[in-house]
Design a protein around this motif. Structure first.
Motif, PDB file in Angstrom:
ATOM      1  N   LEU A 254      28.658   3.340   6.898  1.00  0.00           N
ATOM      2  CA  LEU A 254      29.717   4.236   7.390  1.00  0.00           C
ATOM      3  C   LEU A 254      31.036   4.016   6.645  1.00  0.00           C
ATOM      4  O   LEU A 254      31.807   4.950   6.429  1.00  0.00           O
ATOM      5  N   GLU A 255      31.278   2.784   6.240  1.00  0.00           N
ATOM      6  CA  GLU A 255      32.491   2.534   5.433  1.00  0.00           C
ATOM      7  C   GLU A 255      32.422   3.322   4.125  1.00  0.00           C
ATOM      8  O   GLU A 255      33.426   3.887   3.673  1.00  0.00           O
ATOM      9  N   MET A 256      31.219   3.360   3.541  1.00  0.00           N
ATOM     10  CA  MET A 256      31.051   4.093   2.285  1.00  0.00           C
ATOM     11  C   MET A 256      31.177   5.602   2.513  1.00  0.00           C
ATOM     12  O   MET A 256      31.729   6.316   1.691  1.00  0.00           O
ATOM     13  N   GLU A 257      30.648   6.080   3.636  1.00  0.00           N
ATOM     14  CA  GLU A 257      30.642   7.528   3.906  1.00  0.00           C
ATOM     15  C   GLU A 257      31.958   8.029   4.478  1.00  0.00           C
ATOM     16  O   GLU A 257      32.295   9.201   4.337  1.00  0.00           O
ATOM     17  N   GLN A 258      32.657   7.165   5.216  1.00  0.00           N
ATOM     18  CA  GLN A 258      33.853   7.609   5.934  1.00  0.00           C
ATOM     19  C   GLN A 258      35.131   6.942   5.412  1.00  0.00           C
ATOM     20  O   GLN A 258      35.996   7.600   4.876  1.00  0.00           O
TER      21      GLN A 258
ATOM     22  N   GLU B  46      26.511   5.598  13.954  1.00  0.00           N
ATOM     23  CA  GLU B  46      26.634   6.870  13.261  1.00  0.00           C
ATOM     24  C   GLU B  46      26.987   7.972  14.264  1.00  0.00           C
ATOM     25  O   GLU B  46      26.379   8.076  15.331  1.00  0.00           O
ATOM     26  N   ASN B  47      27.978   8.783  13.905  1.00  0.00           N
ATOM     27  CA  ASN B  47      28.450   9.853  14.796  1.00  0.00           C
ATOM     28  C   ASN B  47      28.836   9.347  16.178  1.00  0.00           C
ATOM     29  O   ASN B  47      28.699  10.059  17.168  1.00  0.00           O
TER      30      ASN B  47
ATOM     31  N   MET C  95      38.128   4.967   9.580  1.00  0.00           N
ATOM     32  CA  MET C  95      36.670   5.033   9.725  1.00  0.00           C
ATOM     33  C   MET C  95      36.298   6.278  10.515  1.00  0.00           C
ATOM     34  O   MET C  95      35.293   6.924  10.259  1.00  0.00           O
ATOM     35  N   THR C  96      37.122   6.595  11.527  1.00  0.00           N
ATOM     36  CA  THR C  96      36.732   7.628  12.496  1.00  0.00           C
ATOM     37  C   THR C  96      37.462   8.953  12.278  1.00  0.00           C
ATOM     38  O   THR C  96      37.214   9.910  13.004  1.00  0.00           O
ATOM     39  N   LEU C  97      38.348   9.002  11.271  1.00  0.00           N
ATOM     40  CA  LEU C  97      39.175  10.193  11.057  1.00  0.00           C
ATOM     41  C   LEU C  97      38.358  11.481  10.986  1.00  0.00           C
ATOM     42  O   LEU C  97      38.707  12.490  11.599  1.00  0.00           O
ATOM     43  N   ASN C  98      37.266  11.444  10.231  1.00  0.00           N
ATOM     44  CA  ASN C  98      36.466  12.658  10.055  1.00  0.00           C
ATOM     45  C   ASN C  98      35.073  12.535  10.665  1.00  0.00           C
ATOM     46  O   ASN C  98      34.142  13.214  10.253  1.00  0.00           O
ATOM     47  N   MET C  99      34.940  11.631  11.634  1.00  0.00           N
ATOM     48  CA  MET C  99      33.632  11.518  12.297  1.00  0.00           C
ATOM     49  C   MET C  99      33.453  12.683  13.243  1.00  0.00           C
ATOM     50  O   MET C  99      34.394  13.091  13.916  1.00  0.00           O
TER      51      MET C  99
END
Ligand SMILES: [Fe+2]
Lengths: 157, 448
Positions: free
Chosen positions: B33-37, B5-6, B436-440
């Motif tokens: 994270l797949e669900m969130e991101q 996460e993050n 996955m990491t676009l908006n992390m």
């Protein structure tokens, strides 16, 4: 023919399935028979509405031979089945038309490895006489939860 | 449980050039994270306009694990809404589809909403006077999904504010949907039947990867397709018709040798999309349907009609989680439930105006290949389940995807390659890592 003969025949089919006597089971079917599992409530058309199974003898034979295939990994370990049938209700007993219909509520269990799954539904048989032997011309299996997402169903209800 | 996460870098490290770490399939934090991101950041298929033809019609769907409601408004516009009452969070609609009439009414406290989601009425309105209700999110009605694209009746949505445009995201991959639509002499597809639903105890990405895995059919499906061919060869002497039954036409090509798949090719597109069967496919030899060619020539002209019908692409993956088969009019939706559970819904489309035979064939293909009662399905699920278990082994933490890897290969390009390459899987994982990491958050990552 006696009505009891028909009822015994339905029990015999379940016996052959649960004891995995597949080729004897296939012999209960007429050469033009169909094994149908609808996917809708009160489904009327096996082809133009989605069915889970609508199989002729060629397809049922493929299924049965696949079960014992050397490279059938989904049968390592093997599945087993268990039928509990309510007394079949005779819906039609017409010797003149050579048409006999039964309706049999059932509970079916299929197990493989550590997994055990249970299904409930109604089996409807259309039967006829071929050379004085009773044969299935149509077996229809309506599950109570026909639209639920099942995992593998590998044997026969 | 805070490994990823993050932590953008930790996520990116799971995907290497030629392999991926097992955590992408078995780690619960990654699934969360797949669900969130991942799912919110990209365009997800949520339904087809033919399912909601008249005002008041609705369907329920999901993006990642979030319930979505799609409705047809009285001006015929389509609205994509979050399926939760702004009052207490109760799902507004729970059936897969239906007609709600002029408005939605929450079954809990009777708040009601127009079919575009806006608030219609709240009982005991007086109780909200002087409480500042007009300034709350609740007063706005059902929250709307802003980024919606209806492409030739296929409804897609993107939840996150920041992400690729629909056109940039799918690009030329839309040509498979185009081809499926063009196969209708009226240029229209229709859903008239529920999907076949099949529960898989494995990670959703195993199913997506399998769609372009051309090196498994002749191995894993020897049990089903191989037996089908063997039994037909033996039984056909007793058969009245000597024509190969449609069932055998479906099964037999699964036994095609490696050379067949090598030569028919794979086409990859940017953002993880790609398809098998470029110059031919397992769908190429089905019996023609009487009268259809004439209809198509009338609609498209000779040359284009042939081009449409001869484009028999096998499986087209639209990253992340659908697969389209234009030649048999099937769309499979791989719906993630948990890290090791995936619901597959396989839909058939009716080619509007075409002979009935096509829909019959589509339904038949669907039950032969995509059903919980399908022997081909049994072969595949067994492999996924074994992989889901096997990956728990510490002996090797990596999954190998290097077949026909070339160190000069570029990401996010359009190319046609050897059909036994695992490059489409590498393409998917490149897109996976990117979205996955676009908006992390970068900030928290730096603090580590
Ligand atoms: Fe497969």
């Amino acid at each position: 023919m006696k009505q009891e003969t028909i009822i015994d025949f339905i029990y015999e089919e379940a016996f052959l399935l649960d004891t995995m006597q597949w080729s004897k089971w296939l012999e209960l079917y007429d050469k033009d028979a169909r094994y149908w599992m609808p996917m809708e409530w009160n489904q009327t058309d096996p082809m133009m509405q989605q069915s889970l199974m609508y199989e002729d003898m060629l397809l049922l034979t493929i299924r049965v031979e696949r079960l014992s295939g050397e490279r059938t990994f989904s049968q390592k370990p093997k599945s087993r089945s268990h039928h509990i049938l309510q007394t079949p209700k005779i819906l039609e007993f017409n010797e003149e038309k050579d048409l006999f219909k039964t309706w049999t509520p059932f509970t079916y269990t299929e197990t493989r490895g550590d997994i055990l799954e249970r299904f409930s539904g109604w089996a409807s048989h259309d039967l006829k006489l071929v050379d004085n032997n009773i044969k299935i011309s149509l077996k229809r299996i309506d599950l109570i939860n026909f639209d639920a997402p099942f995992s593998n169903i590998q044997l026969f209800m | 449980m805070n490994k990823y996460e993050n932590n953008k870098k930790a996520v990116q490290k799971l995907v290497l050039d030629k392999s991926v770490h097992r955590d992408v399939y078995i780690n619960e934090e990654i699934f969360k994270l797949e669900m969130e991101q991942l799912f919110p950041n990209v365009w997800i298929f949520i339904g087809h306009a033919s399912q909601i033809k008249t005002p008041g019609d609705f369907i329920t769907s999901k993006i990642g694990n979030q319930p979505i409601l799609v409705s047809r408004h009285r001006d015929n516009s389509i609205h994509v809404l979050y399926n939760r009452c702004p009052h207490k969070g109760v799902k507004i609609a729970s059936e897969p589809c239906g007609n709600t009439g002029k408005f939605f009414r929450c079954p809990y406290h009777a708040w009601s909403f127009k079919t575009d989601g806006s608030l219609l009425a709240v009982p005991l309105k007086k109780g909200y006077e002087g409480t500042g209700f007009a300034d709350t999110a609740a007063s706005k009605g059902l929250s709307k999904v802003e980024n919606v694209k209806i492409y030739k009746d296929f409804i897609f949505a993107r939840l996150s504010k920041n992400g690729p445009s629909f056109e940039d995201y799918f690009g030329d991959s839309l040509s498979t949907i185009d081809n499926m639509v063009d196969r209708s002499p009226n240029g229209a597809l229709e859903i008239v039947s529920s999907p076949i639903r099949y529960m898989h105890t494995c990670n959703w990405k195993m199913l997506v990867e399998n769609q372009t895995d051309t090196c498994h059919p002749m191995v894993a499906h020897e049990s089903s397709a191989g037996t089908a061919v063997k039994v037909w060869e033996r039984e056909k002497v007793n058969s009245v018709s000597k024509d190969t039954p449609i069932a055998v036409q479906f099964y037999a090509p699964f036994m095609s040798p490696y050379e067949f798949y090598e030569s028919t090719g794979i086409r990859i597109w940017p953002n993880g999309h790609g398809h098998t069967g470029v110059t031919g496919s397992i769908h190429q030899d089905y019996t023609d349907v009487d009268g259809y060619m004439e209809q198509m020539v009338e609609k498209h002209g000779d040359e284009k009609a042939k081009q449409i019908i001869n484009d028999v692409r096998h499986n087209t993956v639209y990253f992340p989680n659908i697969m389209v088969k234009g030649a048999v009019q099937i769309l499979r939706n791989f719906i993630p439930i948990s890290v090791d559970k995936t619901l597959v819904e396989s839909w058939c489309f009716r080619l509007v105006g075409a002979p009935q035979k096509f829909f019959e064939r589509s339904l038949m293909y669907n039950r032969f290949i995509n059903a919980p009662t399908s022997i081909v399905g049994h072969d595949d699920l067994e492999m996924y389940e074994r992989a889901q278990e096997g990956l728990k082994s510490d002996g090797n933490e990596w999954v190998n995807l290097q077949r026909l890897y070339d160190e000069d290969e570029k990401h996010d390009v359009t190319e046609i390659i050897n059909g036994t390459s695992e490059r489409q899987m590498r393409n998917q994982f490149n897109a996976w890592s990117k979205y996955m990491t676009l908006n992390m958050s970068e900030k928290l990552e730096a603090a580590e």
